[in-house]
Motif scaffolding. Structure first.
Motif, short mmCIF file in Angstrom:
data_model
loop_
_atom_site.label_atom_id
_atom_site.label_comp_id
_atom_site.label_asym_id
_atom_site.label_seq_id
_atom_site.Cartn_x
_atom_site.Cartn_y
_atom_site.Cartn_z
N SER A 18 0.83 -1.19 0.00
CA SER A 18 0.00 0.00 0.00
C SER A 18 0.87 1.25 0.00
O SER A 18 1.73 1.42 0.87
CB SER A 18 -0.92 0.02 1.22
N THR A 22 -1.28 7.03 -1.80
CA THR A 22 -2.60 6.57 -2.23
C THR A 22 -3.54 6.54 -1.04
O THR A 22 -4.69 6.99 -1.14
CB THR A 22 -2.50 5.17 -2.88
N GLN A 26 -7.00 8.64 -0.62
CA GLN A 26 -8.24 7.93 -0.32
C GLN A 26 -8.84 8.43 0.99
O GLN A 26 -10.06 8.63 1.09
CB GLN A 26 -7.99 6.42 -0.25
N ASN A 29 -10.39 11.87 0.60
CA ASN A 29 -11.65 11.71 -0.10
C ASN A 29 -12.73 11.17 0.85
O ASN A 29 -13.87 11.63 0.83
CB ASN A 29 -11.47 10.78 -1.31
N MET A 30 -12.36 10.19 1.67
CA MET A 30 -13.31 9.64 2.63
C MET A 30 -13.80 10.70 3.59
O MET A 30 -15.00 10.79 3.87
CB MET A 30 -12.68 8.48 3.41
N ARG A 138 -8.60 6.22 6.64
CA ARG A 138 -8.59 5.19 5.59
C ARG A 138 -8.23 3.82 6.17
O ARG A 138 -8.87 2.82 5.87
CB ARG A 138 -7.60 5.58 4.48
N ARG A 141 -11.13 2.51 8.21
CA ARG A 141 -12.41 2.49 7.50
C ARG A 141 -13.51 3.18 8.32
O ARG A 141 -14.62 2.70 8.44
CB ARG A 141 -12.83 1.07 7.15
#
Length: 179
Positions: A18, A22, A26, A29-30, A138, A141
């Motif tokens: 990972s 990135t 992400q 954006n979340m 991220r 979650r």
């Protein structure tokens, strides 16, 4: 699910391969999607007052017509004056049950060699803290994100399903999930 159970184990799809950049994109954006979805669904960001009870593990927002509550976790806090980020697991004033998500981020960072996720205190400006939070959101979650305040040490809180209670006692639960 108890008040401290948010089910925010690190994403099993994340691996050593990972790319941190990135994950950062992400996570940013979340955070944006979560904020917009919660604002639209029940008014996140417009409450007159909020409180966090570490004993119950609940965050509460008070509105003129309702109360919103959710199980919460503290990721850490940012102090603009000291230009530092302090992970919740390293803060003695935070109960261990309230820093489970932060510990999951630390464990992930240890497993994949990302030092900024494993050091108790990280020196940096708001941009640095924002990047750490985005990566943490991220990794865990998170289904909700809240920045609690504007001065001093600003707590960064993640939260689960939101229960809305109207003044007449009726309730409904709002769950938001983003990709």
């Amino acid at each position: 699910m108890g008040p401290h159970d948010r089910g925010a184990a690190p994403d099993p799809g994340l691996s050593a391969a990972s790319d941190l950049n990135t994950l950062l994109l992400q996570g940013e954006n979340m955070i944006e999607q979560l904020g917009a979805a919660h604002a639209k669904a029940w008014g996140l960001g417009s409450a007159g007052r909020w409180d966090l009870d570490q004993q119950t593990g609940l965050i509460t927002w008070r509105f003129p017509d309702k109360t919103a509550t959710a199980p919460a976790q503290i990721l850490g806090s940012f102090n603009a004056e000291a230009e530092s980020w302090l992970w919740a697991w390293a803060n003695d004033s935070i109960l261990p049950e309230m820093s489970r998500d932060a510990r999951a981020v630390r464990e992930w960072g240890e497993a994949y060699g990302h030092r900024a996720l494993t050091e108790p205190k990280v020196h940096g400006d708001a941009s640095t803290a924002g990047a750490l939070v985005a990566v943490a959101v991220r990794i865990t979650r998170a289904t909700g994100y809240y920045r609690g305040g504007d001065g001093g040490a600003i707590p960064i809180i993640t939260f689960g399903p939101v229960t809305l209670t109207a003044h007449d006692g009726t309730t409904r639960t709002v769950t938001v999930e983003v990709g």
